[in-house]
Design a protein around this motif. Sequence first.
Motif, mmCIF file in Angstrom:
data_model
loop_
_atom_site.group_PDB
_atom_site.id
_atom_site.type_symbol
_atom_site.label_atom_id
_atom_site.label_comp_id
_atom_site.label_asym_id
_atom_site.label_seq_id
_atom_site.Cartn_x
_atom_site.Cartn_y
_atom_site.Cartn_z
ATOM 1 N N UNK A 1 30.883 -18.327 16.447
ATOM 2 C CA UNK A 1 30.852 -19.483 17.331
ATOM 3 C C UNK A 1 32.171 -20.232 17.196
ATOM 4 N N UNK A 2 32.728 -20.655 18.314
ATOM 5 C CA UNK A 2 33.989 -21.399 18.250
ATOM 6 C C UNK A 2 33.829 -22.719 17.499
ATOM 7 N N UNK A 3 34.946 -23.189 17.037
ATOM 8 C CA UNK A 3 35.000 -24.464 16.329
ATOM 9 C C UNK A 3 34.600 -25.592 17.285
ATOM 10 N N UNK A 5 35.646 -28.539 17.494
ATOM 11 C CA UNK A 5 36.836 -29.250 17.976
ATOM 12 C C UNK A 5 37.447 -28.506 19.171
ATOM 13 N N UNK A 6 37.432 -27.165 19.127
ATOM 14 C CA UNK A 6 37.953 -26.377 20.251
ATOM 15 C C UNK A 6 37.092 -26.586 21.500
ATOM 16 N N UNK A 7 35.786 -26.615 21.281
ATOM 17 C CA UNK A 7 34.864 -26.820 22.403
ATOM 18 C C UNK A 7 35.111 -28.188 23.033
ATOM 19 N N UNK A 8 35.208 -29.229 22.190
ATOM 20 C CA UNK A 8 35.438 -30.575 22.715
ATOM 21 C C UNK A 8 36.772 -30.664 23.443
ATOM 22 N N UNK A 9 37.787 -30.006 22.919
ATOM 23 C CA UNK A 9 39.102 -30.009 23.562
ATOM 24 C C UNK A 9 39.025 -29.322 24.929
ATOM 25 N N UNK A 10 38.301 -28.212 25.003
ATOM 26 C CA UNK A 10 38.140 -27.504 26.273
ATOM 27 C C UNK A 10 37.377 -28.345 27.283
ATOM 28 N N UNK A 11 36.304 -28.982 26.827
ATOM 29 C CA UNK A 11 35.528 -29.838 27.734
ATOM 30 C C UNK A 11 36.349 -31.023 28.218
#
Length: 119
Positions: A1-3, A5-11
């Motif tokens: 599963x991605x980090x 922080x990466x998910x939030x940055x992408x969103x």
Amino acid sequence: MPDPAQINRSLSTIRTELEFLQASNVLSPPQFQSIMAQLPQNGQPSGYIDPRYNPNPTQQFNPGAMAQQAQDPSHPAHPENPKHHEWVKGMATKFGNAAMFGAGATFGGDMVNDVLRKF
């Protein structure tokens, strides 16, 4: 599963791009609100489904119902129905068209890839 922080940055990037599209009048306010409502909030997936994408969940493909219709003598899928031959011919035509489209798309894609490999 991605980090996370990466998910939030992408969103965050997606939201920024959507806001730009709305400010540029590419997205109407209802479109913008619909898309934003479907994005995950606080790392939790959204349970929202835009009704335009599933306006009537009872009309989804149901193999059981299709099999029951084929058992009904009044349905063209039933072999004893007088219009069964026309129904089968129509289905064969649709499958044939789909096969030809798929073959043509594959052949065309292969040709383009071959040309691009030479450059």
